[in-house]
Structure formats: C-alpha cells, structure tokens
Write a protein that holds these residues in place. Structure first.
Motif, mmCIF file in Angstrom:
data_model
loop_
_atom_site.group_PDB
_atom_site.id
_atom_site.type_symbol
_atom_site.label_atom_id
_atom_site.label_comp_id
_atom_site.label_asym_id
_atom_site.label_seq_id
_atom_site.Cartn_x
_atom_site.Cartn_y
_atom_site.Cartn_z
ATOM 1 N N GLY A 135 9.391 -9.464 1.354
ATOM 2 C CA GLY A 135 9.549 -8.047 1.076
ATOM 3 C C GLY A 135 8.609 -7.626 -0.041
ATOM 4 N N CYS A 136 7.345 -8.025 0.083
ATOM 5 C CA CYS A 136 6.381 -7.856 -1.006
ATOM 6 C C CYS A 136 5.971 -6.414 -1.242
ATOM 7 C CB CYS A 136 5.142 -8.699 -0.737
ATOM 8 S SG CYS A 136 4.196 -8.181 0.729
ATOM 9 N N GLY A 137 6.222 -5.519 -0.274
ATOM 10 C CA GLY A 137 5.811 -4.139 -0.451
ATOM 11 C C GLY A 137 4.304 -4.042 -0.609
ATOM 12 N N LEU A 141 4.439 -7.687 -7.238
ATOM 13 C CA LEU A 141 4.750 -8.980 -7.829
ATOM 14 C C LEU A 141 3.827 -10.073 -7.303
ATOM 15 C CD1 LEU A 141 6.558 -10.696 -9.627
ATOM 16 C CD2 LEU A 141 8.235 -10.802 -7.784
ATOM 17 N N THR A 142 3.314 -9.899 -6.101
ATOM 18 C CA THR A 142 2.424 -10.892 -5.499
ATOM 19 C C THR A 142 1.174 -11.104 -6.341
ATOM 20 O OG1 THR A 142 3.110 -9.864 -3.406
ATOM 21 C CG2 THR A 142 1.451 -11.599 -3.283
ATOM 22 N N GLU A 143 0.568 -10.029 -6.779
ATOM 23 C CA GLU A 143 -0.692 -10.122 -7.527
ATOM 24 C C GLU A 143 -0.561 -10.862 -8.860
ATOM 25 O OE1 GLU A 143 -3.053 -6.671 -7.918
ATOM 26 O OE2 GLU A 143 -3.093 -6.214 -5.764
ATOM 27 N N ASP A 160 2.251 -0.610 6.975
ATOM 28 C CA ASP A 160 1.464 0.225 6.071
ATOM 29 C C ASP A 160 1.540 -0.273 4.633
ATOM 30 O OD1 ASP A 160 0.700 1.751 8.175
ATOM 31 O OD2 ASP A 160 1.922 3.509 7.681
ATOM 32 N N SER A 161 2.673 -0.855 4.245
ATOM 33 C CA SER A 161 2.779 -1.438 2.904
ATOM 34 C C SER A 161 1.856 -2.644 2.777
ATOM 35 C CB SER A 161 4.228 -1.855 2.621
ATOM 36 O OG SER A 161 5.070 -0.725 2.480
ATOM 37 N N ILE A 162 1.782 -3.456 3.830
ATOM 38 C CA ILE A 162 0.876 -4.592 3.824
ATOM 39 C C ILE A 162 -0.570 -4.114 3.723
ATOM 40 C CG2 ILE A 162 -0.060 -6.478 5.240
ATOM 41 C CD1 ILE A 162 2.576 -7.165 3.895
ATOM 42 N N GLY A 163 -0.892 -3.038 4.419
ATOM 43 C CA GLY A 163 -2.228 -2.472 4.326
ATOM 44 C C GLY A 163 -2.561 -2.030 2.906
ATOM 45 N N THR A 164 -1.590 -1.403 2.241
ATOM 46 C CA THR A 164 -1.781 -0.996 0.849
ATOM 47 C C THR A 164 -1.992 -2.213 -0.046
ATOM 48 O OG1 THR A 164 -0.423 0.994 1.132
ATOM 49 C CG2 THR A 164 -0.674 0.161 -1.105
ATOM 50 N N ALA A 165 -1.203 -3.263 0.180
ATOM 51 C CA ALA A 165 -1.326 -4.482 -0.627
ATOM 52 C C ALA A 165 -2.686 -5.140 -0.437
ATOM 53 C CB ALA A 165 -0.202 -5.456 -0.260
#
Length: 347
Positions: A135-137, A141-143, A160-165
């Motif tokens: 649920g990384c959005g 927090l991943t970065e 779309d959240s994955i695209g933003t990430a």
C-alpha cells in the motif's frame, strides 16, 4: 478556533480521567452540531456485532495464497485513493500528516531492523536488505527506506498512485537501482512464486512495511497470511494504524475529518480500525511474534508526531516471523499423531 480547541484536548487527554475527556468532547461536539451519542454509535454497533459473532459456531478458514477466495482490496477504498493519486507529494495537502509521520516511522523501521540483522554499513544502514512496502501510495515511505540503502519494492492496487511514485523516484539517481514499483495486490504478489516468478515470490523479503494501510483493507486474515508467505524466516513486519476506541472515532474521524479537515472526509471507516490486542492475536495465529507496540500522537497545530505511552489513537507495531504456515504445521502435527486426534474427537 477548532485547531486551538483540539490542541487543548490532545495535550490533556492522557493526563485526565476518561470521564473528563468525555465531557470535553461532548461540549465541543455540541457546539459543532455533533453529539457524543453519535460519536459512540458505531462503537456500540460493533460491540453488539462482535457479541453475536462470538455466540455462533465458526469453522476455521485455511486460506491458500494461490487460490484465496477473499481479497485484501476494498473497491471503495481504491476509488477513494484513485481520486487522490496526484496529490501524494503535496506536503501541505491531504497527505501532510503522512509526510510528517516519516519522522517517527522511518527511524522505527531502521532501528528495529538493525537490532534484528546486526548489519554494519555506514551511510547506508539497510544495505543488502529487501523490503516490501504494501500500500505504498505515491512512495512517501518507500523512498526514504531506499535512501537508507535497502532494495525496496512498493506495491499498490491503485495504478495512478504507482505512476506518481515512479515519476517522483525517477528524478533521484540514488533511487533508480534501489526502488521499484508494481501495481498489484499483496495476494497477487504472494501467488507469483507458484506461477514461476520466484524473484518476487515466497520468502523473498527481509521486511514488510504496511503503514496506515490495514485500516483500509477488506480482509486482514488474508493480509497476515500473505505477509507470512512472502517474508523470510526471521523477517520483520512493521505496521502503523489506528486503534478501535471511542477516542479514536471522536478525534480521528469527527475532529480530524469533519471539523479540522486534516484528512479528506470519508478517508477512514471506524469499523475497520483494529486494537493492538486483536492485531497481535491475528499475527500470532499466522506465525508472527510481536516484539513491540508503541503509541503515536499527532499534533494538528504543530503538524508533528511524537511517541506516547498510550495506544488509544495511533500506534506502531513490530513483529517477526518465527515459523512457516501455521495451518500447514497444524495439519502435519495432526497427521503425525492420528491417535491423539481421534481421542480428542471422541472426548
């Protein structure tokens, strides 16, 4: 006006008796068009529902990571976060509190992983560790985990959240070899090994992070099972979430969403909140040992988080996988001692 009122409530809530807190919230709610009865309504309904469920005879459901009929994904939650997918990196917007939470959750993850793995990599303390961010959005927090040296895979069902990430991390050369993203669910990732994708399959991660995620999931049993499936033995699971109390409903939903608009209205469903005790029982039944639970407190005036001894609202949990699939082990134990099983059945 509401911000000052809420600040006084938060600063005094842990030093006052429960009755005093109720009077303060009741007074504030009355002036704002809400009633304490309405605040507690969902809590009462949940307690009644729980009592009914306990009175029924239930048959254990052994979930298969490959053919689970249940899913962690709630379509309503996906639609809600789809509408916010381009706002993840606005530090003053809807996700401002999550940006601020990194001041607590990143050190919490780092320090506990170092205690478990005893690695020594100056400057990149999490180097050689593989972390799954569920649920990384947009990768909030991943970065930072990638910058600490870990190889991090972020997954989220909202494409779309994955695209933003992906777009945001691509601007940092230091993250290109450490951070990657997939638009998928946890159960889909868990099943990949059986489909021939061993790289992302079972027992591949040193740690899983699910921060502000479990309160949005449709099925926590499937979540816990799949976490155990993809973690290495001795791997760590980190969760931050919201407790299920009258106070969390009053402050987390009525005040934060409906009065102060700290987060968009409708972001949280109090019925999905879970207490530390319930979460610990769920994890232990899926092969985890809970190592620590720590309360968290958000100050809407300063916009900062702090640790607290109370878990009445928000809390962080660290658990370690200590064994494999508990359902399989239970079946193997029964088959190896059939006479014990027969005796227990007749008794």
């Amino acid at each position: 006006m509401y911000a000052n009122k809420f600040s006084r409530l938060v600063l005094g809530v842990y030093s006052r008796k429960t009755a005093a807190v109720c009077r303060v919230v009741h007074s504030a709610a009355g002036r704002s068009g809400y009633s304490w009865t309405a605040v507690c309504k969902q809590r009462t309904l949940w307690l009644q529902r729980s009592a009914c469920l306990k009175s029924q005879h239930t048959v254990p459901c052994h979930i298969s990571a490959r053919s689970a009929s249940q899913t962690t994904v709630d379509p309503n939650e996906v639609r809600r976060f789809q509408s916010l997918a381009n706002k993840w990196w606005d530090e003053q917007g809807e996700f401002a509190a999550l940006h601020a939470m990194n001041d607590l959750r990143v050190p919490f993850i780092r320090d506990n992983l170092l205690n478990v793995h005893r690695t020594c990599h100056p400057g990149k303390p999490l180097r050689e560790l593989r972390i799954l961010d569920v649920g990384c959005g947009g990768g909030l927090l991943t970065e930072p985990l990638g910058r600490l040296g870990a190889t991090v895979l972020g997954i989220d069902p909202v494409g779309d959240s994955i695209g933003t990430a992906q777009l945001h991390s691509s601007a940092d050369p230091d993250l290109r070899d450490r951070v990657s993203y997939l638009a998928c669910t946890l159960e889909e990732l868990s099943a990949e090994e059986e489909g021939g994708e061993e790289e992302q399959g079972a027992g591949q991660f040193d740690a899983i992070v699910a921060s502000e995620v479990v309160e949005h999931l449709a099925d926590l049993e499937t979540f816990a099972f799949c976490c155990s499936h993809v973690l290495k033995p001795g791997g760590s699971l980190f969760i931050t979430t919201i407790n299920k109390t009258n106070l969390s409903y009053a402050l987390g939903i009525v005040v934060a969403e409906q009065l102060l608009r700290i987060v968009p209205s409708g972001t949280h469903d109090w019925e999905k909140f879970i207490s530390p005790e319930e979460l610990e029982r769920l994890l232990e039944s899926n092969g985890f040992s809970v190592q620590s639970v720590q309360g968290m407190l958000y100050n809407p005036v300063s916009g900062a988080w702090s640790w607290t001894n109370s878990t009445a609202i928000n809390y962080a949990l660290h658990a370690v996988k200590v064994r494999g699939d508990p359902h399989t082990e239970q079946a193997e134990e029964s088959s190896s001692h059939p006479e014990d099983h027969t005796a227990a059945t007749h008794s």
